[in-house]
Every structure is written in structure tokens, then in C-alpha cells.
Design an enzyme around this catalytic site. Sequence first.
Site, mmCIF file in Angstrom:
data_model
loop_
_atom_site.group_PDB
_atom_site.id
_atom_site.type_symbol
_atom_site.label_atom_id
_atom_site.label_comp_id
_atom_site.label_asym_id
_atom_site.label_seq_id
_atom_site.Cartn_x
_atom_site.Cartn_y
_atom_site.Cartn_z
ATOM 1 C CE LYS A 1 -6.613 1.922 3.382
ATOM 2 N NZ LYS A 1 -6.875 1.111 4.587
ATOM 3 C CG ASP B 1 -5.410 -2.147 4.194
ATOM 4 O OD1 ASP B 1 -6.114 -3.167 4.319
ATOM 5 O OD2 ASP B 1 -5.453 -1.183 4.978
ATOM 6 C CD GLU C 1 -3.109 -2.992 6.843
ATOM 7 O OE1 GLU C 1 -2.033 -2.543 6.374
ATOM 8 O OE2 GLU C 1 -3.879 -2.303 7.522
ATOM 9 C CD GLU D 1 -7.623 -1.690 10.102
ATOM 10 O OE1 GLU D 1 -6.596 -1.514 9.424
ATOM 11 O OE2 GLU D 1 -8.635 -0.996 9.968
ATOM 12 C CG ASP E 1 -7.253 -0.290 16.750
ATOM 13 O OD1 ASP E 1 -7.383 0.249 15.641
ATOM 14 O OD2 ASP E 1 -7.704 0.209 17.804
ATOM 15 C CG HIS F 1 -5.150 0.421 12.671
ATOM 16 N ND1 HIS F 1 -6.357 0.693 13.263
ATOM 17 C CD2 HIS F 1 -5.241 0.903 11.405
ATOM 18 C CE1 HIS F 1 -7.150 1.316 12.400
ATOM 19 N NE2 HIS F 1 -6.501 1.456 11.268
#
Lengths: 434, 434
Positions: free
Chosen positions: B221, B249, B275, B302, B325, B352
Amino acid sequence: MRIRIAHLSVHDIRFPTSRTLDGSDAMNAAPDYSATYVVLHTDAPGMEGHGLTFTIGRGNEICVLAVQSLAPLVVGLSLDEITSDMGAFWRRFTTGDSQLRWLGPEKGVIHLASAAIVNAIWDLWAKSAGKPVWKLLADMTPEALVRCLDFSYVTDALTPEEAVALLHRQAPGKARREAQMREQGYPGYTTAAGWLGYPEDKMRQLARDAVAAGWTHFKQKVGAGLEEDMRRATILREEIGWDRTLMMDANQVWSVDQSVDAMRRLAAFDPWWIEEPTSPDDILGHAEIRRRIAPIGVATGEHCHNRVMFKQLFQAQALDFCQLDAARLGGLNEVLIVVLLAAKFGIPVCPHGGGVGLCEYVQNIALFDYIAVSGSLQNRVLEYVDHLHEHFIEPVVIRNGRYMPPQRPGYSIEMHADTLERYRFPHGPVWSGS
Amino acid sequence: MRIRIAHLSVHDIRFPTSRTLDGSDAMNAAPDYSATYVVLHTDAPGMEGHGLTFTIGRGNEICVLAVQSLAPLVVGLSLDEITSDMGAFWRRFTTGDSQLRWLGPEKGVIHLASAAIVNAIWDLWAKSAGKPVWKLLADMTPEALVRCLDFSYVTDALTPEEAVALLHRQAPGKARREAQMREQGYPGYTTAAGWLGYPEDKMRQLARDAVAAGWTHFKQKVGAGLEEDMRRATILREEIGWDRTLMMDANQVWSVDQSVDAMRRLAAFDPWWIEEPTSPDDILGHAEIRRRIAPIGVATGEHCHNRVMFKQLFQAQALDFCQLDAARLGGLNEVLIVVLLAAKFGIPVCPHGGGVGLCEYVQNIALFDYIAVSGSLQNRVLEYVDHLHEHFIEPVVIRNGRYMPPQRPGYSIEMHADTLERYRFPHGPVWSGS
């Protein structure tokens, strides 16, 4: 005077419009125009903020629950705490609770509910300032107005500095345009005769009445099948002639290719625009339709859910008319960003006025746009639908096909207490039959 | 055997993950992974359909209410009535009640709720067929599969005939690929070490454990500030080396320009993809970021709410990896449209898998994609997050960093009855403290 939001109440208000097919179109056969209606109660005597989001019946209860879930984010705040940096407040309110944000983000039920609350805050602010919202906005300095806005995700198209410059550009003529609006009003158009569910004689009579009342722009619902669309366009052209303007609205029933095919046939009736030809999410699709059916214009926006989508509609040259919705966007703050983006890209704003309360809202937006942002009436008309205005304390006033500026302080959206009682769903007397 | 849906029940299930910062990222600081959990009760003994939509806590009650509002559209139908023309059913279900459609359309709460119900129908169908969903899909003829899909608003990019042709193209190798999957499994990647809220020693230990367990792809992240992002990337590269793959992400925290600036700095850590750099609605923004940061790939999906948005992401060449998703889209029918669109445009699908239940869902999608649609594993990895699997009757099975195909009939999403009782919000013992 310090005003604190002490309590929020929310009402599930529904009007049984499906019984008369008012508001019927190709996608929405039988709507019951409804409102998720919010009241911000304050500790200041007699001072309340009212706001609503519009739905068409079933599911209004979901928006009501979403308002209840959002309420803790505003209850307890003072109006000053909110308005002193309203851009930051708006961002905190719409995205600060990341758990609620997940449900959108910034779209669907949670954004509709946000709009009702945000608009109620503007109603409260305008009432506390003793002005209608359009006047509150028009009297702000460019800098003060831009501080109300959250530019996240749009700075690649419009920066705060550019927004301030746009507003400064129109500052010199503001007083003159305000006086003009007070005298002449803002040009409107009518959908009265154009609903799909109406029989021919009703269409003809409504069209004649509208011509007699001074309307110059008329909108017809299409998408019921080409033969039927052409039959009804023929009736309307017979009644309004060819010097008045006809617009068409397909309410999203077509694919990209179907839109092009249909409009090439309907071009015989000289439509000014085709509204919502396809999915409201299809930015690139609208751009392609627009390229292929020019000079017929493309209009969309009542289902465009946030500033990021409008930004792209502008960037992709996908539309000729921006029909933003006062309660589909996340309240007035996001509306103002879109109005400024439209000005930057040179696209006229013609807000969505169907439903209940939307005409009352959007007159404020159109007046502000003319007085302070675009400074132009060219290619601009404000939708008027003559349903349900009697439920508002200050209903819209139309003279000779033009909206006369509202006078009372607030966002013009407050309903009569009696309406809130009678149309309460499901236990009000209109619904329970008692 | 004729199976009729006699009753629908819906459960508000929440896991207190915010207490340990599992799932923390730049946008979602403290999620409580939650499920709007649907059970379709039937008149056939022991036969139920289970489905869920995933939220991160507050607001789950809104999705629960939306499921209740949608329930009348499926209760009373037989499974045969639904599956004999499931494309038509799906369209009727998601847009046939125009009053509920208004709340989206096809986005936000009402679409999340639709997904839970649609996926429960697929679970029921697969159970009645005695197969896991991936196998039910893989065994369908191309024509039968395409009849499950609604092509509205996407025919400018993919027609039913093209979809059939895409499926026929891969038909010859299906049996071989199915055998390969049963033996080797589908390649995965892990986010275990990468959550923002974890301290350095926890990150290092989790990364070491993941390397030892055979993982080759790791996601971090970012978006916590460039210094912090680089500090954490340094730690991860120290632990995983440079032969393994690192993804990043940002969870939507950047503008377009900020995305480009950040990734030009983070390029030093050789990320495979970035992402969700910016708003999930910003198709054109993703396209611009992608052009400017190549060869770093752009991944998103997602929060991409429907097939119309994915269609445009493909048309605009806005992404390198499609992270659809299973519950943000309107259930498996819409997922399948997106899988086919991705194949048409040559974009790998890497669904996702965060949250609760999403890994269980998407293994079915990835297996079907490989066996019957794309026939390729190139640039394809399936997200694995090691949270909360113990609540499922058939939790995912990971071997050497690969997903092993689920065996039990259904959509792999059924939770233990005990979980449904203990994590009930707000009165289950986990929440009430009793």
C-alpha cells in the site's frame, strides 16, 4: 449569531404521481415522485435548514436510512465551523468516513443522501444571511466562493486559481445582470406536453396551453419505438410550429448505434438536442453519438453522479448541454464545481428540473451561473415541469416562459408542514387511505 | 427437480478488523470488514443459495435494507425461470423496477445489493448442478454462457456473436487447462506484508513468511506520503529481493499529476503496477497516467461499478490489468461480460481479492477465465489476502502461492452458521460483548 445543528430529522415523502402517469418516460413508466426530506434543527429559535434529494418512489426508504447513517457527521457542528472552510467540510463530509465512502464512492444512494444534507446546510446558511441562495452566491467574492469547493480529482481540468480568475472575469457585469434577472427572469422550457403516457388529445391541449403561456422551447420524451416517437413529434410540431424549439429526451434507452440511427430519422423534426440517448456512464459513447449526429446537440447530466464524470464529459467533448442535477451531485458545493468546469470548457449549463423540488433548487443555480459565472444566456434554458409546486412555501414563479428569481431567504426548497404530514410514506393519510 | 425461491433472508455481518488495522490503507484507515449476507431459502429440502456483498463497516445496514427492497423481484421465482434466460432475468432484475433503478442506475448501494442476490442465485444454481461455479461455467457451451449475459450499452465494443466466437476459440484446450488447474492451481499474489498500519518488524516478518511460503508477487500500500512509501518499499525490497515482483496500491488518494509525480519517484523500486492511483471514475485520467508512467502498468477495477465503465477503460487504453470485483459489479453475470470484454481488448483480468469472501468468489472467476476465455496465465495473478477465511465452509486453499480449485458445489461463499450468529451486527456476541 452562532447557530449549532442540534438535531437532524428525515422524512420519507412520496407523491402518488404514477396514478396519472405524470413523469412517464421510456425508462420510467410509472414514477411516484418522492423526496428524502431533511430538516436540520438548530439551537437558534426559528432557524432550520431544509433540503431534499429526489427519488421516484420505491427505494426512497434506502436514502432515508443513508441520511440517518450520515447524520452524526453534521449534528453538533456550528454553521460557522462548516462555512468558514466549506470546501474542507464538504470533503470531510463526503469522504471522511471511509466506511461510508466505500458504498459509493461519491455515487448512488450515499451521494444522493449527502446531497440532501449538504443542500439543507446551504438553506440554513442562506436563511441566516437573509438571502436566497442565488443571491448569497452572487454576493460572494470569487475567493470566498472558491473556498467553498473541493477540487480533488479535477485539478487536471480546473485549478482553484483558474476558478477565481473565471469569476473575476464576470465580476464587472454582475449588478447589471442581477437587475436584468429581477426584471425579466431566466428563460425556461416546458416538458408539459411531452410525457410518454399522455394520449394525443391531452398532448395537443397541453401544447396549445404552453404556446399561449409564452413558452418557446418544448421537450418531448422519445424511445417508445420510432413510429410512436415520430407520431408524437408530428403532433407537437403541428401545435408549436417550426419557429419554436423542440428538444427530445430518450432517458437512456438506446445503445450508441441505436441512438445514431434513431436521431438520423428524428432529425426530420429538427430537434435542438437529444437528451440521455444512452447510459449516463458512457462518456465515450456520448462523444461518439455527438460526432455522428451533429448538428443535433447532445445533452446529459441528470444521472451524472459527480464532478469527475462531468470533467470527463467536458474533456471528451461529449456534450453540448450540461444538465447537472442539484441532488444527484453531492449538493451545491459539487454543483458549483461543475458550473465552473462548464464555463472553463464553454459548455452551457441547463440544469435538470424534473421531479419534485428540482425546479425550486435549480433556479438558484441558473441565476448564479448567469450573474457571476457565464454571463451569457446563449443556448441556455432551464427545465420547467409543472408538477407539485404547490407543496413548497415559495413555489417557482413563471412569467411568460421565464423563471422569476425567488425572493425568500434559503434554497427555495422548504415544503409546507401539512405536505410533510399528508404525504408521509407509508403512514400519511394519502398512502394509508385514512 | 424444480426449485422455487420461497423466502430471502439477509444478515448484517461485521468483523472488528479495525481493532488490528488489518486492511488499513491510504483511503481506508480502519475498516471493519463486513458482509451483507443473503440466503435464498427454497422449497427444495436442504437447498439454499448464499451470496454476499462486501462493505467495510458503517453503512452495511444500508445495503441490508436495499436487499430487502429488491427481494420481491426474486422471491417466488423458480430457478428454472431464472436460468432458462438469465440474461433477460438479469436485465429485468437490475433495471426492471425503474423506481429502484433511479437510485443508481447500476451503481452504489443498489448495485452492491443486487450483486449479493445475483451471486446467491449462482450459488443455488451451481449447488443444484452439483458443481462449483467455475466448473458450471466452464462446462457450458459458448451459446449457453452468452445467453446468461445482458449486452445493453456494450454492443459498440462487444456483440453476443463476438462473445460466442471468443469462447469457441478457446474451446479446444479447455480439458487440458482444467486438468492443469486441478494439479497446479492458479497463480496468486499476497498483500500480507503491505498494509499501511503495520510496524516495520511486523512487515519484515510477514514478508519473510510469505517468501518462505512460495509467494513470488507482493503488493504494498502506498499514498501515505512519499518518504513513508519509499521507506516501506525499501523494507519490502530488502526482504523479497529484486527477482520477485512488487506491486503498489494507492487506493485513490492522488490526482492525475500527483500520480505521475509519485510513480516517477517510486519507479526506483521497480513496481510492476500502480493500482487505483486516482478516482475510480476517472477513465481519461487513468489513460493519461498510463501514458506518462509507462512501463509501469496501471491497474484498477475494485471500485469500477459496472460494465459500461470497464468498456470505456478498455476503449480508452486506460489500464494494463483489470481488477474487477465480484460484488461491486452486479453479480456474476456482469462479471462475465467484463471478462469477455477484457479478452476482446487483450487485457489480463486480475480480480480484486481483498475484504471478506472476495478471494472465495474470485478464484471461480479466474479459473473460468483461464480455462474457457483467455487461455493464458501471462500477466495474470490473483490477489490473496489472508484474513477471515476460517469463516467459510470451504475456505480457499493456497499451495506454494497458488489457488487450488474449490471442490464443493456452489460459489464457495457459504459461511458457517456459527459465524452468522456471532458476528451479527449489532447484537451478536462479538459486538454486544455478551
